[in-house]
Design an enzyme around this catalytic site. Structure first.
Site, mmCIF file in Angstrom:
data_model
loop_
_atom_site.group_PDB
_atom_site.id
_atom_site.type_symbol
_atom_site.label_atom_id
_atom_site.label_comp_id
_atom_site.label_asym_id
_atom_site.label_seq_id
_atom_site.Cartn_x
_atom_site.Cartn_y
_atom_site.Cartn_z
ATOM 1 N N HIS A 1 -7.157 -4.596 10.254
ATOM 2 C CA HIS A 1 -6.930 -4.408 8.819
ATOM 3 C C HIS A 1 -5.641 -5.074 8.342
ATOM 4 O O HIS A 1 -4.680 -5.221 9.080
ATOM 5 C CB HIS A 1 -6.997 -2.928 8.415
ATOM 6 C CG HIS A 1 -5.891 -2.056 8.900
ATOM 7 N ND1 HIS A 1 -6.083 -1.008 9.757
ATOM 8 C CD2 HIS A 1 -4.571 -2.045 8.611
ATOM 9 C CE1 HIS A 1 -4.934 -0.399 9.977
ATOM 10 N NE2 HIS A 1 -3.992 -1.008 9.296
ATOM 11 N N ASP B 1 -7.522 -2.555 14.327
ATOM 12 C CA ASP B 1 -8.915 -2.885 13.980
ATOM 13 C C ASP B 1 -8.994 -4.098 13.055
ATOM 14 O O ASP B 1 -10.031 -4.381 12.468
ATOM 15 C CB ASP B 1 -9.608 -1.669 13.331
ATOM 16 C CG ASP B 1 -8.932 -1.243 12.020
ATOM 17 O OD1 ASP B 1 -7.918 -1.864 11.622
ATOM 18 O OD2 ASP B 1 -9.418 -0.285 11.391
ATOM 19 N N GLU C 1 -9.671 -1.829 5.473
ATOM 20 C CA GLU C 1 -10.359 -1.548 6.720
ATOM 21 C C GLU C 1 -11.580 -2.463 6.888
ATOM 22 O O GLU C 1 -12.027 -3.073 5.912
ATOM 23 C CB GLU C 1 -10.803 -0.078 6.735
ATOM 24 C CG GLU C 1 -9.658 0.915 6.669
ATOM 25 C CD GLU C 1 -8.899 1.041 7.999
ATOM 26 O OE1 GLU C 1 -8.881 0.084 8.790
ATOM 27 O OE2 GLU C 1 -8.307 2.113 8.225
ATOM 28 N N ASP D 1 0.807 -1.221 0.000
ATOM 29 C CA ASP D 1 0.000 0.000 0.000
ATOM 30 C C ASP D 1 0.843 1.274 0.000
ATOM 31 O O ASP D 1 2.063 1.223 0.177
ATOM 32 C CB ASP D 1 -0.952 -0.007 1.215
ATOM 33 C CG ASP D 1 -0.253 -0.434 2.504
ATOM 34 O OD1 ASP D 1 0.985 -0.413 2.557
ATOM 35 O OD2 ASP D 1 -0.943 -0.789 3.472
HETATM 36 C C1 GLP Z 1 -0.439 0.301 8.576
HETATM 37 C C2 GLP Z 1 -0.056 -0.591 7.390
HETATM 38 C C3 GLP Z 1 -0.336 -2.052 7.693
HETATM 39 C C4 GLP Z 1 0.252 -2.425 9.037
HETATM 40 C C5 GLP Z 1 -0.402 -1.604 10.109
HETATM 41 C C6 GLP Z 1 0.093 -1.929 11.513
HETATM 42 O O1 GLP Z 1 -1.790 0.610 8.615
HETATM 43 N N1 GLP Z 1 -0.738 -0.209 6.211
HETATM 44 O O2 GLP Z 1 0.216 -2.848 6.653
HETATM 45 O O3 GLP Z 1 0.051 -3.790 9.285
HETATM 46 O O4 GLP Z 1 -0.098 -0.230 9.835
HETATM 47 O O5 GLP Z 1 1.237 -1.188 11.818
HETATM 48 P P1 GLP Z 1 2.241 -1.502 12.970
HETATM 49 O O6 GLP Z 1 3.042 -2.663 12.534
HETATM 50 O O7 GLP Z 1 3.076 -0.264 13.086
HETATM 51 O O8 GLP Z 1 1.434 -1.769 14.179
#
Ligand code: GLP
Length: 260
Positions: free
Chosen positions: A138, A136, A143, A67
């Site tokens: 995702h 949440d 989402e 993404d």
């Molecule tokens: C972002 C990314 C996700 C990732 C999520 C969790 O939203 N797009 O791919 O899994 O953050 O992030 P973290 O690993 O910092 O908790």
């Protein structure tokens, strides 16, 4: 699903590093799906270690990131493009032309997303997709209520995700509301999905993803339908799993040929 519980994020990431290394040793032209966020950082350090200390060769590897924020240029300090260069690609020998990250400023967004999907198919499909999980539930930026059949497209972030990701932006600067993300359908086509979750803050989402009902309200639960989804957790992220002892038992009794 295979649930791998390790004492610490470091140990979990080392297991992940071995899985990635094994894949590339076996298939030097492997196609990797990569993720951002703080969770995969330790995995990326392991991959760099494999490259620098063991000579693991990434020169034929192709990568596709999950993404990117819409509206950020590739060199914006908070773009996922910049994140990937700084935390992984600057230290590996993946050829630049093999690196794919959605463009946050495409001329034609729909066409860019469709082309991104085509490029994955042309590369032979994703061998392994690295994933984290949002609080949440995702995956990528899919989402809650994202379609399980969704493909790469634009999404609007949930307010919770905007808040969670504010820490990556300078004070006074807003997290973009829109993103381009691979869809859940895209992710499900990866031959292997390797999801990492560390820390207590992920324990609820992990328990719902693994042991809850499959629901679009918990996007990561779609992985219950994946034929090779491996979930790597530390003790804290695994703390709300009812069958944690069973998962540990299974892992410690893996036949030698199945060990990582
Ligand atoms: C972002 C990314 C996700 C990732 C999520 C969790 O939203 N797009 O791919 O899994 O953050 O992030 P973290 O690993 O910092 O908790």
């Amino acid at each position: 699903m295979e649930i791998i519980i390790q004492k610490t994020a470091e140990e979990g990431s080392a297991v992940g590093g071995r899985i990635v290394a094994k894949l590339i040793q076996h298939k030097p032209t492997a196609v990797l799906g990569l993720a951002t966020g703080s969770t995969p950082l330790k995995l990326y350090r392991e991959m760099i270690k494999w490259h620098k200390e063991q000579g693991l060769d990434f020169s034929q590897v192709t990568t596709f990131n999950l993404d990117e924020y819409v509206g950020l240029s590739a060199d914006h300090y908070a773009s996922y493009s910049r994140f990937m260069n700084e935390n992984l690609f600057d230290e590996l020998n993946v050829p630049t032309q093999n690196i794919h990250i959605p463009n946050g400023l495409p001329e034609n967004l729909a066409e860019h997303c469709a082309a991104y999907e085509r490029e994955m198919v042309d590369a032979g499909g994703l061998d392994l997709q690295v994933l984290g999980i949002g609080s949440d539930g995702h995956l990528g930026f899919n989402e809650p209520t994202s379609s399980f059949a969704s493909r790469t497209r634009i999404k609007t972030l949930d307010q919770q995700t905007v808040e969670d990701n504010q820490r990556f932006f300078k004070e006074g600067e807003e997290v973009p509301r829109h993103v381009i993300t691979m869809g859940l359908g895209t992710i499900m086509e990866a031959r292997t999905c390797l999801l990492f979750a560390f820390g207590e803050g992920k324990a609820d989402a992990v328990a719902e993803m693994v042991e809850g009902s499959v629901s679009a309200m918990m996007p990561a639960s779609v992985l219950q339908f994946h034929r090779d989804a491996r979930i790597i957790l530390d003790e804290a992220a695994a703390s709300k799993l009812k069958k944690a002892d069973y998962y540990k038992w299974v892992y410690s009794n893996k036949p030698e040929w199945q060990q990582y």
